[in-house]
Scaffold this motif. Structure first.
Motif, short mmCIF file in Angstrom:
data_model
loop_
_atom_site.label_atom_id
_atom_site.label_comp_id
_atom_site.label_asym_id
_atom_site.label_seq_id
_atom_site.Cartn_x
_atom_site.Cartn_y
_atom_site.Cartn_z
N LEU A 116 39.65 26.48 93.85
CA LEU A 116 40.28 25.93 95.04
C LEU A 116 39.98 26.76 96.27
O LEU A 116 39.55 26.23 97.32
CB LEU A 116 41.80 25.85 94.82
CG LEU A 116 42.66 25.47 96.02
CD1 LEU A 116 42.36 24.05 96.47
CD2 LEU A 116 44.14 25.63 95.67
N ASP A 117 40.16 28.06 96.18
CA ASP A 117 39.96 28.94 97.34
C ASP A 117 38.53 28.90 97.84
O ASP A 117 38.27 28.83 99.05
CB ASP A 117 40.34 30.38 96.99
CG ASP A 117 41.84 30.56 96.80
OD1 ASP A 117 42.60 29.66 97.19
OD2 ASP A 117 42.23 31.61 96.26
N GLU A 118 37.58 28.95 96.92
CA GLU A 118 36.17 28.98 97.33
C GLU A 118 35.73 27.67 97.97
O GLU A 118 35.01 27.67 98.98
CB GLU A 118 35.29 29.30 96.12
CG GLU A 118 35.45 30.72 95.60
CD GLU A 118 34.96 31.77 96.58
OE1 GLU A 118 33.98 31.51 97.29
OE2 GLU A 118 35.59 32.83 96.65
N VAL A 119 36.15 26.55 97.41
CA VAL A 119 35.75 25.26 97.96
C VAL A 119 36.42 25.02 99.31
O VAL A 119 35.78 24.51 100.25
CB VAL A 119 36.09 24.13 96.96
CG1 VAL A 119 35.87 22.76 97.60
CG2 VAL A 119 35.23 24.26 95.71
N ASN A 121 37.34 27.35 101.45
CA ASN A 121 36.66 28.22 102.42
C ASN A 121 35.32 27.63 102.83
O ASN A 121 34.93 27.69 104.01
CB ASN A 121 36.45 29.61 101.81
CG ASN A 121 37.74 30.40 101.72
OD1 ASN A 121 38.70 30.10 102.44
ND2 ASN A 121 37.78 31.39 100.86
N PHE A 122 34.59 27.06 101.90
CA PHE A 122 33.31 26.44 102.24
C PHE A 122 33.51 25.23 103.15
O PHE A 122 32.79 25.04 104.14
CB PHE A 122 32.59 26.00 100.96
CG PHE A 122 31.32 25.25 101.21
CD1 PHE A 122 30.20 25.88 101.72
CD2 PHE A 122 31.25 23.89 100.95
CE1 PHE A 122 29.03 25.18 101.97
CE2 PHE A 122 30.08 23.17 101.20
CZ PHE A 122 28.97 23.83 101.70
N ALA A 123 34.53 24.41 102.83
CA ALA A 123 34.80 23.21 103.63
C ALA A 123 35.19 23.55 105.05
O ALA A 123 34.93 22.78 105.99
CB ALA A 123 35.89 22.38 102.96
N LYS A 124 35.80 24.70 105.25
CA LYS A 124 36.22 25.11 106.60
C LYS A 124 35.07 25.71 107.42
O LYS A 124 35.21 25.89 108.63
CB LYS A 124 37.34 26.15 106.49
CG LYS A 124 38.67 25.58 106.02
CD LYS A 124 39.73 26.67 105.94
CE LYS A 124 41.08 26.11 105.52
NZ LYS A 124 42.11 27.18 105.38
N GLY A 125 33.98 26.00 106.77
CA GLY A 125 32.87 26.65 107.46
C GLY A 125 31.92 25.66 108.10
O GLY A 125 32.22 24.48 108.28
N PHE A 131 29.57 31.87 99.44
CA PHE A 131 30.49 31.99 98.32
C PHE A 131 30.60 33.43 97.84
O PHE A 131 29.65 34.21 97.91
CB PHE A 131 30.02 31.10 97.16
CG PHE A 131 30.17 29.63 97.44
CD1 PHE A 131 31.38 28.99 97.21
CD2 PHE A 131 29.12 28.90 97.96
CE1 PHE A 131 31.53 27.64 97.47
CE2 PHE A 131 29.26 27.54 98.23
CZ PHE A 131 30.47 26.91 97.99
N ASN A 132 31.79 33.76 97.35
CA ASN A 132 32.02 35.08 96.79
C ASN A 132 31.16 35.27 95.54
O ASN A 132 31.09 34.38 94.70
CB ASN A 132 33.51 35.20 96.42
CG ASN A 132 33.91 36.60 96.03
OD1 ASN A 132 33.31 37.21 95.16
ND2 ASN A 132 34.97 37.11 96.65
#
Length: 417
Positions: A116-119, A121-125, A131-132
């Motif tokens: 959830l966190d990674e996706v 963060n990507f969507a907000k960029g 990605f981490n």
């Protein structure tokens, strides 16, 4: 071929009602509810605003901040409960053949929080993939047993079972079978889950699977009650040390109980709903009894799947009735999910611990939050409503059923040399 005997020599638990086995058991027999309003994220716009969260768990204090950041919560939970079990079993791995000690772990979803966190963060960029580097190894469901084996230097069989809410029952059965076939001396086995986040709660809400009793979270998990309206999400981990009997005796281990059987089946019916006649659930209980060399007359207690859903509970009761016949009136049934909520892939391990401790202590933990009888259920069935009951428990069975129609049932017995 003569099977080797398999015994339980260590337990560890991290649950919504206690962060040690002793506290968990105390919560169970005293009918403590682990449900409360969610604190880990903003629930303002969610249909369900409560869950059975783990309380007071300090990942940084346990692992150190640097290492904790590399691990999804479901792995943190697994390592925590396993440390307790290893200490409880009195294990000194420097004195043991670690090539004969394995880890089989269950998780239905794995690193949902990490995903959830990674996706997000990507969507907000701006579309650039940033990605981490720990994203994949934090998320994958098999990583928990990997970390356990790395921590303790265990080189025996190592893998994860994924069968939704039957996952950790399947992990116990796999470990049991390897041991009785002589393929290993010991297994660290169990399961962990960490789905109390926006994706987990939102996803199950979209399915209409969760209780929405926001006016009274503590009593929302109501297995077998007329007014049950869905399950309550839970999180945590349970670890069980299973060991070949002669190996356990040679090192002077204490023994909680003996594992004597396990059964598996499929509903072959629906993606999420149980078979309306409980055919798969009945089949798996019969299979476990046959594997253990028992009849229904031998069983004293069944820790049921009992999720508090309108359609799930009746099918399980029908299945138990069909599997046990008239013996159903002589056994105790209870759903500890009424207190812990539903730990999904970790449920089987945590509930197996409850069954093991029921045998050890001759106490049946209750099904709490019962207010109104459901006329669909035979009133002569002992659901152990609201209060723990003392009785001699020689044999206990524990059920786990998962989306996809996966069913797994395990059986434990009082140990006799």
């Amino acid at each position: 071929m003569e099977f080797k005997r398999v015994v339980v020599t260590g337990l560890g638990a991290l649950t919504p009602i206690g962060n040690t086995v002793a506290d968990y058991w105390n919560g169970l027999i005293n009918g403590v509810s682990g449900a409360a309003f969610i604190k880990s994220f903003d629930v303002t716009n969610f249909k369900t605003k409560f869950a059975c969260e783990v309380k007071g768990f300090d990942a940084d204090g346990f692992l150190g901040r640097k290492d904790a950041r590399k691990l999804d919560p479901f792995v943190q939970y697994a390592l925590f409960s396993t440390e307790e079990a290893v200490k409880d079993a009195g294990l000194d791995f420097e004195k043991l053949d670690t090539s004969r000690i394995g880890v089989i772990w269950g998780s239905g979803i794995g690193g949902l929080k990490t995903f959830l966190d990674e996706v997000v963060n990507f969507a907000k960029g701006d579309g650039t993939p940033k990605f981490n580097p720990f994203f994949i190894p934090k998320m994958i469901a098999d990583i928990a047993p990997g970390h356990i084996s790395i921590k303790y230097g265990l080189r025996g069989p190592n893998f994860t079972t994924v069968s939704a809410c039957a996952s950790s029952n399947n992990s116990l059965i796999d470990a049991f079978n390897y041991l009785r076939l002589g393929k290993a001396n010991m297994f660290i086995t169990g399961g962990s889950e960490a789905i109390i986040n926006e994706a987990g709660i939102g996803g199950f809400n979209a399915m209409h699977a969760l209780s929405t009793r926001n006016d009274d979270p503590a009593t929302a998990s109501r297995p077998f009650d007329l007014d049950r309206d869905g399950f309550v999400a839970g999180e945590g981990a349970g670890t069980i040390i299973l060991e070949e009997l002669e190996h356990a005796k040679a090192r002077g281990a204490k023994i909680y109980a003996e594992m004597i059987g396990g059964g598996m089946s499929a509903d072959a019916y629906h993606m999420t709903a149980p078979h309306p006649e409980g055919l798969g659930a009945c089949l798996v209980m019969k299979a476990a009894l046959e594997d253990a060399g028992l009849t229904p007359a031998d069983v004293d207690y069944v820790n049921v799947h009992g999720t508090s859903t309108p359609i799930g509970d009746p099918q399980e009761v029908k299945a138990i009735t069909d599997a046990f016949g008239d013996r159903i009136y002589d056994i105790n049934i209870s759903s500890t999910k009424s207190m812990t909520g539903h730990l999904l892939g970790a449920a089987g391990a945590v509930e197996a611990i409850a069954a093991i401790l029921a045998i050890k202590n001759d106490i049946i933990p209750p099904t709490i939050n019962h207010f109104t009888d459901d006329p669909a259920f035979d009133p002569k069935i002992n659901f152990t409503f609201n209060k723990a009951q003392q009785r001699v428990v020689n044999v206990a069975q524990s059920n786990g059923f998962g989306f996809g129609g996966h069913n797994a049932s395990v059986i434990f017995r009082k140990y006799q040399d």
